[in-house]
Design a protein around this motif. Structure first.
Motif, PDB file in Angstrom:
ATOM      1  N   THR A  24       0.837  -1.208   0.000  1.00  0.00           N
ATOM      2  CA  THR A  24       0.000   0.000   0.000  1.00  0.00           C
ATOM      3  C   THR A  24       0.867   1.252   0.000  1.00  0.00           C
ATOM      4  OG1 THR A  24      -0.169  -0.228   2.384  1.00  0.00           O
ATOM      5  CG2 THR A  24      -2.051  -1.008   1.107  1.00  0.00           C
ATOM      6  N   ARG A  75      -4.516   1.732   7.360  1.00  0.00           N
ATOM      7  CA  ARG A  75      -5.315   0.557   7.718  1.00  0.00           C
ATOM      8  C   ARG A  75      -4.421  -0.660   7.972  1.00  0.00           C
ATOM      9  NH1 ARG A  75     -10.107   2.190   5.511  1.00  0.00           N
ATOM     10  NH2 ARG A  75      -9.455   2.187   3.351  1.00  0.00           N
ATOM     11  N   GLU A 133      -5.314   3.763   3.110  1.00  0.00           N
ATOM     12  CA  GLU A 133      -5.049   2.330   2.919  1.00  0.00           C
ATOM     13  C   GLU A 133      -3.806   1.899   3.690  1.00  0.00           C
ATOM     14  OE1 GLU A 133      -6.378  -0.388   1.252  1.00  0.00           O
ATOM     15  OE2 GLU A 133      -8.092   0.967   1.487  1.00  0.00           O
TER      16      GLU A 133
END
Ligand code: SF4
Length: 668
Positions: A274, A326, A323
């Motif tokens: 990511t 996360r 992202e």
């Protein structure tokens, strides 16, 4: 100066002292500092910007003082933790053995060095590449979690950092550098022992040095390296954790730990993926900002401002960062848990595995730092920070940067309000005769001030020749041709012996390419600052060469100390204004009502004065300064540059007469 420093100590006052070249500045503060410390049993800290000055103080001035005054004066140098080898980490590394070529090189160097070092200070070895320095960091005392108690038994008092700190505790004078001075308190490292009296030499560098020390920057590649060092069940730190705990934990607990390691490895993989997308999104954003244009010679720098964050294109960056976050959160949580487990079983681990907890803690801390900075860069900017992205033209992904906007508030909180007496000194603290600029940058409203000239007779030793008939730098090609023409003629007449100061590396290169072949015919060598030799090595070569010209940029505007005839001509190709688009310069400029007069101009004048100061280094030096930027004559602000110089002989004239005038002045 000596009396003023003594009074400041006696009365508990802060003082700004500008003292021109040749004053004997260091003695003027060392004598009162030494006597104050001895008589009052008070530690005095002295901060410098350069290693040269540190060396001069500790190896020359302080020993001289000790001898002449017959005093038992204890003085030491204390550096940041990362400069010292941590014997515990080293021992663990030695037992496990190097795992790659970089580690192998550092391993060899340190092994050899340990045979003779008495300080454990990394300045004694050459760590050339960033990769080697990265390996060093893992061996250094950088981990501030350590305490003497935790490892006195294993290191047996051999810890260089604690020895240095111990010596500082018992010293009268503690010499440190600017980078350590404020970061130590601001980042809570607490390396320096308590002190109430402080002298900051080379104080015009304090803001820049502190800014650099507090700045943060990161690339995707840094993150990739960090995660690769973390590894997985079979390699890296995580692999080490599993090997080290096998046989120590019960089978079921070991099974749980293996599952946790598996989980952390997966999260680390996701973070890497990511994060790559995130940096790619930043790159796409940067491309959009330059409307698809290819990158030029310079890097593209984009400040991340509130307006930037409102652009639709920024949304993609935000989403990409969300992202990453996360995946980062569970990774951090997992690493924290692994750290706890490791600490719990630490006692049962073998000697070679004692470093495991600290090895795990390193990536954890760096990831927390990354998360905090990126969060504020992307979503929640702090008002006191500057954010920007930078992309080079070499196809690599961009880097992201955070730097403090102002260090004045730190100075106020940790220095002005905390310390009993603080002396700031340098040969250049004033611009246009005033301390206002420095006071403003460092929130030094309350400090007393003293400006002392130089004892040198500049009127008979220095000639300032301002060329009045060349194109202004805005006419790039015309100005460039005039610079080349002037340099070739001047250097032929003087047989080299010149230092030429530029403001951009690009102009330096262009000039070098143009003049080097012409001067070679006269056996005059052109040395240029570049990527190869360090400024220090270049200076040494220049000093010992018979017929040479040295072309330099930033680092050479100051710190160059070439007494005697080897340096008889100093050429200032252009007034040293900062590049206004530099993110730190631009952000700081915006904090002024009149950015040019209040910020850019005083900065440039300070550097101009520094440059001028390169010429006359001793009582018997004689030389010429040629200014090839006629804005000092044509612009309203120009006279401020000239008025800031010590009173020297000034001549204004055409380019055609510069050679003859120089010859006459130097009796050639
Ligand atoms: S105290 Fe121990 S862990 Fe800390 S730097 Fe020294 S040897 Fe290393």
């Amino acid at each position: 100066m000596l009396r003023a420093v003594a009074q400041a100590f006696n009365r508990g006052r802060h003082l700004l002292v500008e003292a021109g070249t040749g004053t004997g500045k260091s003695m003027a503060y060392l004598i009162p500092a030494a006597l104050w410390s001895l008589q009052n049993n008070q530690r005095v800290v002295i901060s410098t910007n350069t290693i040269n000055l540190q060396d001069q103080l500790i190896h020359k001035d302080i020993p001289d003082l000790r001898r002449i005054l017959g005093i038992d004066l204890r003085a030491v140098v204390l550096k940041g933790r990362a400069n010292y080898l941590c014997p515990r980490r080293w021992e663990s590394f030695r037992r496990r053995g190097p795992e790659n070529a970089d580690e192998m090189r550092v391993f060899g160097k340190v092994l050899n060095w340990l045979r003779y070092t008495t300080t454990g200070d990394r300045a004694e070895i050459n760590l050339n590449s960033p990769a080697e320095r990265q390996v060093w960091l893992r061996l250094s005392a950088e981990d501030e979690g350590c305490t003497a108690d935790t490892c006195l038994k294993t290191s047996g008092g051999r810890c260089p950092f604690f020895r240095a700190r111990q010596a500082a505790l018992g010293a009268h004078l503690v010499v440190v550098n600017h980078a350590l001075l404020l970061t130590d308190v601001a980042l809570g490292h607490r390396v320096l022992p308590d002190y109430d009296y402080l002298i900051i030499d080379e104080a015009h560098h304090l803001e820049e040095a502190t800014t650099n020390a507090l700045a943060f920057h990161v690339t995707y590649y840094d993150l990739e390296k960090l995660l690769s060092a973390l590894g997985g069940p079979k390699h890296g730190i995580l692999g080490w954790l599993l090997t080290a705990t096998q046989g120590v934990l019960t089978a079921s607990t070991y099974g749980q730990l293996a599952a946790m390691v598996e989980g952390v490895t997966n999260h680390a993989f996701q973070v890497e993926q990511t994060a790559r997308r995130f940096f790619q999104e930043v790159e796409r954003f940067m491309r959009e900002q330059r409307e698809g244009e290819p990158l030029g010679t310079y890097a593209q720098q984009e400040r991340i401002l509130p307006a930037t964050r409102r652009q639709p294109a920024w949304l993609q960056v935000e989403m990409a960062w969300e992202e990453v976050e996360r995946c980062l959160n569970p990774l951090l949580e997992g690493l924290k848990q692994l750290g706890q487990v490791t600490l719990e079983v630490q006692e049962a681990l073998s000697e070679a595995d004692q470093e495991l907890a600290s090895a795990l803690n390193g990536p954890y801390r760096r990831l927390v730092e990354f998360t905090t900075h990126m969060n504020s860069l992307v979503f929640e900017p702090r008002e006191d920070q500057i954010y920007w992205a930078e992309v080079q033209g070499d196809g690599t992904l961009p880097s992201l940067h955070v730097a403090p906007l102002h260090i004045g508030s730190l100075m106020e909180r940790y220095i002005w309000q905390e310390k009993a007496a603080v002396i700031l000194t340098s040969a250049t603290l004033t611009a246009a005769g005033e301390f206002d600029y420095l006071r403003n940058r460092l929130n030094a409203a309350e400090a007393d001030e003293l400006a002392l000239g130089s004892p040198f007779d500049y009127e008979t030793s220095a000639l300032l020749y301002v060329v009045n008939d060349i194109p202004e730098p805005t006419d790039r090609n015309g100005h460039q041709r005039a610079v080349e023409n002037a340099l070739v003629r001047l250097c032929r007449a003087t047989g080299g012996r010149a230092l030429v100061l530029f403001t951009s590396y690009e102009q330096l290169r262009r000039t070098s390419t143009a003049i080097a072949p012409l001067l070679a015919r006269e056996d005059i060598l052109v040395y240029e600052q570049g990527e190869g030799a360090s400024p220090h090595a270049l200076l040494e070569t220049f000093r010992s060469a018979e017929r040479a010209v040295l072309l330099g940029t930033r680092a050479f505007w100051e710190g160059v100390d070439v007494p005697g005839e080897a340096l008889s001509v100093l050429v200032i190709a252009r007034l040293p204004f900062d590049v206004p688009s530099d993110p730190v310069v631009a952000a700081r400029a915006e904090t002024f009502d009149d950015p040019f007069y209040e910020y850019s101009l005083p900065e440039a004048i300070l550097r101009f004065r520094q440059g001028f100061g390169r010429l006359i280094r001793t009582q018997s030096d004689r030389g010429v300064v040629v200014v090839l930027d006629r804005r000092v004559l044509t612009k309203k602000y120009g006279r401020l540059f000239l008025e800031s110089l010590p009173p020297c002989t000034v001549k204004v004239g055409p380019l055609s007469e510069v050679v003859e005038t120089t010859r006459r002045w130097l009796n050639l």
